[in-house]
Write a protein that holds these residues in place. Sequence first.
Motif, PDB file in Angstrom:
ATOM      1  N   LEU A   1     -31.002 -29.819 -21.943  1.00 42.46           N
ATOM      2  CA  LEU A   1     -31.045 -29.818 -23.406  1.00 42.46           C
ATOM      3  C   LEU A   1     -30.453 -28.548 -24.009  1.00 42.46           C
ATOM      4  O   LEU A   1     -30.407 -28.401 -25.227  1.00 42.46           O
ATOM      5  N   GLU A   2     -30.026 -27.633 -23.121  1.00 45.72           N
ATOM      6  CA  GLU A   2     -29.442 -26.359 -23.534  1.00 45.72           C
ATOM      7  C   GLU A   2     -30.364 -25.587 -24.481  1.00 45.72           C
ATOM      8  O   GLU A   2     -29.966 -25.108 -25.541  1.00 45.72           O
TER       9      GLU A   2
ATOM     10  N   ASP B   1     -36.841 -21.325 -27.399  1.00 43.12           N
ATOM     11  CA  ASP B   1     -36.634 -22.572 -28.144  1.00 43.12           C
ATOM     12  C   ASP B   1     -37.745 -23.569 -27.835  1.00 43.12           C
ATOM     13  O   ASP B   1     -38.298 -24.200 -28.742  1.00 43.12           O
ATOM     14  N   ILE B   2     -38.061 -23.719 -26.553  1.00 46.27           N
ATOM     15  CA  ILE B   2     -39.103 -24.659 -26.138  1.00 46.27           C
ATOM     16  C   ILE B   2     -40.452 -24.244 -26.705  1.00 46.27           C
ATOM     17  O   ILE B   2     -41.195 -25.064 -27.255  1.00 46.27           O
ATOM     18  N   VAL B   3     -40.772 -22.960 -26.589  1.00 47.06           N
ATOM     19  CA  VAL B   3     -42.048 -22.451 -27.091  1.00 47.06           C
ATOM     20  C   VAL B   3     -42.166 -22.708 -28.602  1.00 47.06           C
ATOM     21  O   VAL B   3     -43.217 -23.134 -29.093  1.00 47.06           O
TER      22      VAL B   3
ATOM     23  N   ASP C   1     -42.549 -34.745 -24.840  1.00 46.06           N
ATOM     24  CA  ASP C   1     -41.857 -35.054 -26.089  1.00 46.06           C
ATOM     25  C   ASP C   1     -40.763 -34.024 -26.365  1.00 46.06           C
ATOM     26  O   ASP C   1     -39.627 -34.383 -26.679  1.00 46.06           O
ATOM     27  N   VAL C   2     -41.096 -32.760 -26.243  1.00 42.50           N
ATOM     28  CA  VAL C   2     -40.128 -31.690 -26.503  1.00 42.50           C
ATOM     29  C   VAL C   2     -38.977 -31.736 -25.491  1.00 42.50           C
ATOM     30  O   VAL C   2     -37.817 -31.519 -25.851  1.00 42.50           O
ATOM     31  N   LEU C   3     -39.294 -32.058 -24.238  1.00 45.28           N
ATOM     32  CA  LEU C   3     -38.271 -32.102 -23.198  1.00 45.28           C
ATOM     33  C   LEU C   3     -37.569 -33.458 -23.111  1.00 45.28           C
ATOM     34  O   LEU C   3     -36.715 -33.669 -22.255  1.00 45.28           O
TER      35      LEU C   3
END
Length: 71
Positions: free
Chosen positions: A17-18, A23-25, A60-62
């Motif tokens: 997802l680059e 960003d993930i946090v 969901d995020v990933l």
Amino acid sequence: MPDSFKHQLIRQRRDYLEMSRLDIVKRLYEKGLDISEFTLNSWEDGETTPDADHLPVLADVLKCKVHDFYA
């Protein structure tokens, strides 16, 4: 009993997802899950495993399914 959680999938999906760890946090925080970059790193490295109640938000995020972490 060995941990069957696929820790490496977190980094694989994040890379695909680059997205950076930050960003993930940030995305997790927007969805109500407040963790640190250190925690995310420990999940990726297999030092710790996310709590079961964190998995739907993480998936969901990933952009994957919860069962992908165990498939």
